[in-house]
Design a protein around this motif. Structure first.
Motif, PDB file in Angstrom:
ATOM      1  N   LYS A   1       8.106   6.235  -3.254  1.00 34.64           N
ATOM      2  CA  LYS A   1       7.362   5.555  -4.317  1.00 34.64           C
ATOM      3  C   LYS A   1       5.885   5.421  -3.941  1.00 34.64           C
ATOM      4  O   LYS A   1       4.995   5.719  -4.742  1.00 34.64           O
ATOM      5  CB  LYS A   1       7.973   4.173  -4.552  1.00 34.64           C
ATOM      6  CG  LYS A   1       7.276   3.354  -5.598  1.00 34.64           C
ATOM      7  CD  LYS A   1       7.947   1.986  -5.734  1.00 34.64           C
ATOM      8  CE  LYS A   1       7.124   1.064  -6.601  1.00 34.64           C
ATOM      9  NZ  LYS A   1       7.699  -0.289  -6.648  1.00 34.64           N
ATOM     10  N   ARG A   2       5.626   4.998  -2.702  1.00 32.67           N
ATOM     11  CA  ARG A   2       4.238   4.813  -2.253  1.00 32.67           C
ATOM     12  C   ARG A   2       3.457   6.124  -2.312  1.00 32.67           C
ATOM     13  O   ARG A   2       2.347   6.173  -2.831  1.00 32.67           O
ATOM     14  CB  ARG A   2       4.242   4.256  -0.835  1.00 32.67           C
ATOM     15  CG  ARG A   2       2.851   4.011  -0.316  1.00 32.67           C
ATOM     16  CD  ARG A   2       2.895   3.321   1.054  1.00 32.67           C
ATOM     17  NE  ARG A   2       1.561   3.006   1.473  1.00 32.67           N
ATOM     18  CZ  ARG A   2       0.898   3.701   2.400  1.00 32.67           C
ATOM     19  NH1 ARG A   2       1.468   4.710   3.001  1.00 32.67           N
ATOM     20  NH2 ARG A   2      -0.329   3.363   2.715  1.00 32.67           N
ATOM     21  N   TYR A   3       4.029   7.196  -1.775  1.00 34.38           N
ATOM     22  CA  TYR A   3       3.326   8.481  -1.759  1.00 34.38           C
ATOM     23  C   TYR A   3       3.183   9.072  -3.164  1.00 34.38           C
ATOM     24  O   TYR A   3       2.183   9.735  -3.462  1.00 34.38           O
ATOM     25  CB  TYR A   3       3.998   9.472  -0.807  1.00 34.38           C
ATOM     26  CG  TYR A   3       3.718   9.143   0.634  1.00 34.38           C
ATOM     27  CD1 TYR A   3       2.418   9.078   1.110  1.00 34.38           C
ATOM     28  CD2 TYR A   3       4.758   8.880   1.521  1.00 34.38           C
ATOM     29  CE1 TYR A   3       2.151   8.758   2.425  1.00 34.38           C
ATOM     30  CE2 TYR A   3       4.501   8.559   2.844  1.00 34.38           C
ATOM     31  CZ  TYR A   3       3.195   8.495   3.290  1.00 34.38           C
ATOM     32  OH  TYR A   3       2.932   8.177   4.600  1.00 34.38           O
ATOM     33  N   PHE A  41       2.799   7.279  -5.990  1.00 30.93           N
ATOM     34  CA  PHE A  41       1.710   6.539  -6.615  1.00 30.93           C
ATOM     35  C   PHE A  41       0.362   6.885  -5.982  1.00 30.93           C
ATOM     36  O   PHE A  41      -0.646   6.973  -6.675  1.00 30.93           O
ATOM     37  CB  PHE A  41       1.961   5.027  -6.551  1.00 30.93           C
ATOM     38  CG  PHE A  41       2.823   4.519  -7.663  1.00 30.93           C
ATOM     39  CD1 PHE A  41       2.273   4.265  -8.918  1.00 30.93           C
ATOM     40  CD2 PHE A  41       4.177   4.308  -7.478  1.00 30.93           C
ATOM     41  CE1 PHE A  41       3.064   3.803  -9.951  1.00 30.93           C
ATOM     42  CE2 PHE A  41       4.975   3.849  -8.508  1.00 30.93           C
ATOM     43  CZ  PHE A  41       4.422   3.595  -9.758  1.00 30.93           C
ATOM     44  N   LEU A  42       0.351   7.114  -4.689  1.00 30.89           N
ATOM     45  CA  LEU A  42      -0.882   7.509  -4.012  1.00 30.89           C
ATOM     46  C   LEU A  42      -1.363   8.865  -4.519  1.00 30.89           C
ATOM     47  O   LEU A  42      -2.549   9.045  -4.810  1.00 30.89           O
ATOM     48  CB  LEU A  42      -0.660   7.549  -2.501  1.00 30.89           C
ATOM     49  CG  LEU A  42      -1.894   7.809  -1.652  1.00 30.89           C
ATOM     50  CD1 LEU A  42      -2.921   6.704  -1.825  1.00 30.89           C
ATOM     51  CD2 LEU A  42      -1.495   7.924  -0.185  1.00 30.89           C
ATOM     52  N   CYS A  96      -2.285   2.681  -9.731  1.00 28.06           N
ATOM     53  CA  CYS A  96      -1.516   3.404  -8.708  1.00 28.06           C
ATOM     54  C   CYS A  96      -1.905   2.952  -7.302  1.00 28.06           C
ATOM     55  O   CYS A  96      -1.042   2.788  -6.439  1.00 28.06           O
ATOM     56  CB  CYS A  96      -1.720   4.909  -8.863  1.00 28.06           C
ATOM     57  SG  CYS A  96      -0.925   5.582 -10.324  1.00 28.06           S
ATOM     58  N   VAL A 119      -0.370  -0.326  -6.230  1.00 29.82           N
ATOM     59  CA  VAL A 119       1.031  -0.201  -5.793  1.00 29.82           C
ATOM     60  C   VAL A 119       1.118   0.485  -4.432  1.00 29.82           C
ATOM     61  O   VAL A 119       1.974   0.140  -3.615  1.00 29.82           O
ATOM     62  CB  VAL A 119       1.849   0.593  -6.845  1.00 29.82           C
ATOM     63  CG1 VAL A 119       3.243   0.898  -6.341  1.00 29.82           C
ATOM     64  CG2 VAL A 119       1.887  -0.151  -8.162  1.00 29.82           C
ATOM     65  N   SER A 120       0.234   1.435  -4.167  1.00 31.52           N
ATOM     66  CA  SER A 120       0.412   2.290  -2.997  1.00 31.52           C
ATOM     67  C   SER A 120      -0.567   2.048  -1.849  1.00 31.52           C
ATOM     68  O   SER A 120      -0.206   2.247  -0.695  1.00 31.52           O
ATOM     69  CB  SER A 120       0.303   3.755  -3.415  1.00 31.52           C
ATOM     70  OG  SER A 120      -1.006   4.030  -3.899  1.00 31.52           O
ATOM     71  N   SER A 121      -1.796   1.665  -2.153  1.00 31.82           N
ATOM     72  CA  SER A 121      -2.795   1.587  -1.085  1.00 31.82           C
ATOM     73  C   SER A 121      -3.892   0.576  -1.413  1.00 31.82           C
ATOM     74  O   SER A 121      -4.844   0.905  -2.129  1.00 31.82           O
ATOM     75  CB  SER A 121      -3.422   2.964  -0.861  1.00 31.82           C
ATOM     76  OG  SER A 121      -4.479   2.882   0.058  1.00 31.82           O
ATOM     77  N   ASN A 150      11.057   3.414  -0.774  1.00 28.95           N
ATOM     78  CA  ASN A 150       9.727   2.791  -0.804  1.00 28.95           C
ATOM     79  C   ASN A 150       8.627   3.762  -0.374  1.00 28.95           C
ATOM     80  O   ASN A 150       7.527   3.733  -0.924  1.00 28.95           O
ATOM     81  CB  ASN A 150       9.699   1.533   0.057  1.00 28.95           C
ATOM     82  CG  ASN A 150      10.429   0.377  -0.599  1.00 28.95           C
ATOM     83  OD1 ASN A 150      10.517   0.320  -1.825  1.00 28.95           O
ATOM     84  ND2 ASN A 150      10.955  -0.524   0.208  1.00 28.95           N
ATOM     85  N   MET A 151       8.921   4.594   0.610  1.00 29.29           N
ATOM     86  CA  MET A 151       7.924   5.584   1.050  1.00 29.29           C
ATOM     87  C   MET A 151       7.694   6.638  -0.030  1.00 29.29           C
ATOM     88  O   MET A 151       6.559   7.046  -0.276  1.00 29.29           O
ATOM     89  CB  MET A 151       8.381   6.256   2.348  1.00 29.29           C
ATOM     90  CG  MET A 151       8.343   5.325   3.549  1.00 29.29           C
ATOM     91  SD  MET A 151       6.687   4.705   3.895  1.00 29.29           S
ATOM     92  CE  MET A 151       5.939   6.144   4.575  1.00 29.29           C
TER      93      MET A 151
END
Length: 133
Positions: free
Chosen positions: A7-9, A11-12, A43, A46-48, A4-5
């Motif tokens: 994926k988040r970074y 997309f960020l 993006c 999803v991320s922020s 998950n981290m």
């Protein structure tokens, strides 16, 4: 670091890059602004949420992105503004930068025509008429 981290970074990073390219695209005719802004919006969703809120509140891109996100369409005024920027930047490039390259000039003009067609065909939002008292 878990999935998950990562994926988040990822997309960020893509969102920040797309935002930068979209901002540059305001001034460079071959770099489209709205597709990059839409990519950034996705993006960030999803991320922020904070960056997504920032993008939607942006003075230049926010109103258009909110209208597209909410499927309300673009007003005539927004369509005219987009087309003026597209044609202004492409014509400036054709006249000043590509003076010796007719094939590049034709390519740019075809791109402007395609963008004009896409914007013209996109859903038009009717704004309420203000009554004068």
């Amino acid at each position: 670091m878990n999935w998950n981290m990562i994926k988040r970074y990822t997309f960020l990073t893509i969102g920040v890059s797309a935002t930068g390219l979209g901002m540059v695209g305001v001034f460079i005719p071959l770099l489209p602004t709205v597709p990059f802004a839409l990519l950034a919006l996705y993006c960030f969703s999803v991320s922020s949420p904070r960056f997504q809120a920032w993008l939607l509140a942006n003075r230049l891109l926010g109103p258009t992105l909110r209208n597209i996100k909410e499927n309300r369409g673009l007003s005539i005024k927004e369509k005219v503004r987009v087309l003026l920027v597209v044609w202004g930047s492409i014509l400036a490039t054709v006249v000043w930068l590509l003076d010796e390259r007719p094939s590049a000039q034709i390519t740019l003009l075809v791109i402007a025509l395609i963008e004009t067609y896409v914007i013209a065909r996109y859903k038009t939002r009717v704004e309420p008429v203000e009554e004068n008292k």
